[in-house]
Motif scaffolding. Structure first.
Motif, short mmCIF file in Angstrom:
data_model
loop_
_atom_site.label_atom_id
_atom_site.label_comp_id
_atom_site.label_asym_id
_atom_site.label_seq_id
_atom_site.Cartn_x
_atom_site.Cartn_y
_atom_site.Cartn_z
N THR A 43 0.78 -1.18 0.02
CA THR A 43 0.13 0.02 -0.04
C THR A 43 1.03 1.13 -0.05
OG1 THR A 43 -1.93 -1.03 1.43
CG2 THR A 43 -1.79 1.36 1.21
N VAL A 44 1.71 1.44 0.94
CA VAL A 44 2.48 2.75 1.07
C VAL A 44 3.41 2.84 -0.18
CG1 VAL A 44 4.15 3.94 2.65
CG2 VAL A 44 2.31 2.53 3.77
N PRO A 45 4.25 1.84 -0.55
CA PRO A 45 5.13 2.17 -1.47
C PRO A 45 4.36 2.77 -2.69
CG PRO A 45 5.59 0.11 -0.62
CD PRO A 45 4.30 0.41 0.03
N VAL A 46 3.03 2.08 -3.03
CA VAL A 46 2.03 2.69 -4.13
C VAL A 46 1.87 4.02 -4.06
CG1 VAL A 46 0.03 2.20 -5.62
CG2 VAL A 46 1.38 0.47 -4.90
N MET A 47 1.67 4.65 -2.55
CA MET A 47 1.41 5.99 -2.45
C MET A 47 2.69 6.75 -3.00
SD MET A 47 -0.43 5.60 1.20
CE MET A 47 -1.16 7.39 1.18
N GLN A 52 4.64 10.31 -7.24
CA GLN A 52 5.92 10.62 -7.80
C GLN A 52 6.75 11.60 -6.74
OE1 GLN A 52 7.03 9.81 -11.12
NE2 GLN A 52 5.70 8.02 -10.33
N GLY A 53 6.79 11.08 -5.49
CA GLY A 53 7.58 11.73 -4.49
C GLY A 53 7.04 11.06 -3.05
N VAL A 54 7.18 11.98 -2.18
CA VAL A 54 6.80 11.68 -0.65
C VAL A 54 5.33 12.22 -0.68
CG1 VAL A 54 7.23 12.05 1.67
CG2 VAL A 54 9.21 11.89 -0.10
N PRO A 55 4.10 11.34 -0.34
CA PRO A 55 2.80 11.75 -0.13
C PRO A 55 2.77 12.43 1.57
CG PRO A 55 3.03 9.38 0.13
CD PRO A 55 4.39 9.95 -0.15
N SER A 56 1.79 13.03 1.52
CA SER A 56 1.47 13.65 2.80
C SER A 56 1.58 12.91 3.78
CB SER A 56 -0.03 14.26 2.81
OG SER A 56 -0.23 14.75 4.07
N LEU A 57 2.26 13.26 5.03
CA LEU A 57 2.32 12.28 6.18
C LEU A 57 0.86 12.04 6.84
CD1 LEU A 57 4.12 10.37 8.09
CD2 LEU A 57 4.23 12.81 9.38
N GLY A 58 0.22 12.70 6.84
CA GLY A 58 -1.24 12.76 7.40
C GLY A 58 -2.06 11.77 6.62
N ILE A 170 -5.81 0.45 -3.46
CA ILE A 170 -6.11 1.55 -2.45
C ILE A 170 -4.81 2.58 -2.25
CG2 ILE A 170 -6.52 1.78 0.18
CD1 ILE A 170 -8.01 -1.15 -0.13
N GLY A 171 -3.73 2.23 -2.27
CA GLY A 171 -2.54 3.06 -2.22
C GLY A 171 -2.58 3.93 -3.21
N TRP A 172 -2.94 3.92 -4.51
CA TRP A 172 -3.14 4.63 -5.60
C TRP A 172 -4.26 5.67 -5.37
CZ3 TRP A 172 0.23 5.28 -9.85
CH2 TRP A 172 -0.21 6.00 -10.77
N THR A 173 -5.48 5.31 -5.09
CA THR A 173 -6.66 5.81 -4.97
C THR A 173 -6.40 6.83 -3.65
OG1 THR A 173 -8.00 4.10 -3.87
CG2 THR A 173 -7.99 4.00 -6.13
N ALA A 174 -5.70 6.49 -2.66
CA ALA A 174 -5.79 7.31 -1.48
C ALA A 174 -4.98 8.85 -2.01
CB ALA A 174 -4.74 6.74 -0.57
N VAL A 175 -4.05 8.70 -2.80
CA VAL A 175 -3.49 9.81 -3.56
C VAL A 175 -4.17 10.39 -4.62
CG1 VAL A 175 -1.25 10.60 -4.47
CG2 VAL A 175 -1.06 8.91 -2.73
N PHE A 302 8.26 -3.78 -4.06
CA PHE A 302 7.62 -2.63 -3.90
C PHE A 302 8.30 -1.53 -3.17
CE2 PHE A 302 4.16 -5.28 -4.77
CZ PHE A 302 2.88 -4.42 -5.22
N VAL A 303 9.37 -1.84 -2.36
CA VAL A 303 10.50 -0.81 -2.00
C VAL A 303 10.97 -0.05 -3.21
CG1 VAL A 303 12.55 -0.39 -1.12
CG2 VAL A 303 10.68 -1.76 0.15
#
Length: 313
Positions: A43-47, A52-58, A170-175, A302-303
């Motif tokens: 999940t998280v790596p896909v975010m 295309q970088g670091v997503p929001s921590l929240g 889900i990781g993709w749609t979250a972003v 995924f890393v």
């Protein structure tokens, strides 16, 4: 089982001697934390990839929390339904319900509450598309895999494994709050990874599955036949993983990592197949070697998905 444990299983009461720590540990165990860890690794790596970088921590925290609660809900309800066979299998007899530390009714309520809370967390703090996907994954795992497929067909884990593929979406749609081909490719990587991963573990515990009449492929087929299927799925999995490069336009880091990791996985799969052709003895086939490598493979792949946009800047 002691007389106290037997009484507890009927009345739904916590058995005498169970401490608060035992009960808390039992409820945590119902969620199958090790399974959740693997789901979050997809999940998280896909975010990161979607952003295309670091997503929001929240956003990451909300997605991880909602995803953890959702997977925990599905796992807890799976434990309720499968408590009869869990009590007979070596691998599962130490779970909370077989030990009667938690009653089936309490575990069912716990699972339902987790499902409601996870849906609200994802819906209100992430987006309702992600919440809907998580709910769909849990429903598929419980109603399709657990209740229909698991005890009826050798293809149980092939199609039932679809539920474990949803975290990539889900990781993709979250972003992005939408879908695209890139997360679908990653969804398919997990789909084709699941049979080799699960069948290797099922080979190790095939006597357990046979004892409770769960028709896992290693129960009904020889070690060589299972290993041959594992090799076939592994080749498709590696091919699909490489498709992410042209479809998503990744940098060079991801395809290099996918080739190295995929080649190593294929070597391990072929070595297991070669060993299975000389003996059906598990000490010769060594299925757990591939099982442990499969965990490492998926984690590192995924890393690489997460690192690629950071290294391609």
């Amino acid at each position: 089982m002691t007389a106290v444990d037997s009484h507890a299983s009927v009345t739904g009461q916590t058995p005498v001697g169970a401490t608060l720590r035992d009960v808390i540990a039992a409820y945590v165990g119902l969620t199958k934390p090790r399974v959740i860890e693997l789901l979050l690794l997809t999940t998280v790596p896909v975010m990161f990839f979607a952003a295309q970088g670091v997503p929001s921590l929240g956003l990451v925290v909300a997605t991880v929390l909602g995803g953890t609660l959702s997977a925990g809900s599905a796992n807890a309800l799976n434990c309720v339904y499968d408590r009869d066979i869990d009590e007979q299998m070596r691998r599962t007899r130490r779970r909370a319900l077989p030990r009667h530390i938690v009653s089936p009714r309490a575990a069912f309520v716990f699972g339902i509450v987790l499902a409601i809370v996870s849906t609200l967390v994802l819906g209100l703090w992430v987006n309702w598309l992600s919440a809907g996907l998580a709910l769909a994954a849990s429903a598929f795992y419980l109603f399709v895999y657990t209740m229909v497929l698991k005890r009826r067909t050798t293809q149980n884990i092939v199609w039932g494994g679809l539920a474990g593929c949803f975290p990539a979406l889900i990781g993709w749609t979250a972003v992005t709050n939408g879908l695209a081909w890139a997360p679908v490719v990653l969804f398919l990587v997990v789909f084709f990874w699941t049979p080799p991963h699960t069948w290797a573990l099922a080979m190790r515990y095939r006597d357990d599955y046979a004892a409770v009449d769960v028709p896992m492929l290693p129960v009904l087929r020889s070690g060589e036949a299972v290993a041959r299927q594992i090799v076939a799925y592994s080749w498709v999995m590696v091919a699909v993983s490489l498709a992410l490069w042209p479809i998503a336009g990744t940098g060079v880091f991801y395809p290099i990592a996918a080739v190295v990791l995929g080649a190593t996985f294929l070597v391990e799969a072929h070595l297991m197949w070669a060993r299975s052709r000389t003996s059906d003895d598990l000490s010769v086939i060594k299925p757990m070697r591939l099982f442990h490598w499969s965990n490492l493979y998926l984690s590192l792949l995924f890393v690489a998905v997460a690192l690629d946009p950071l290294l391609s800047r």
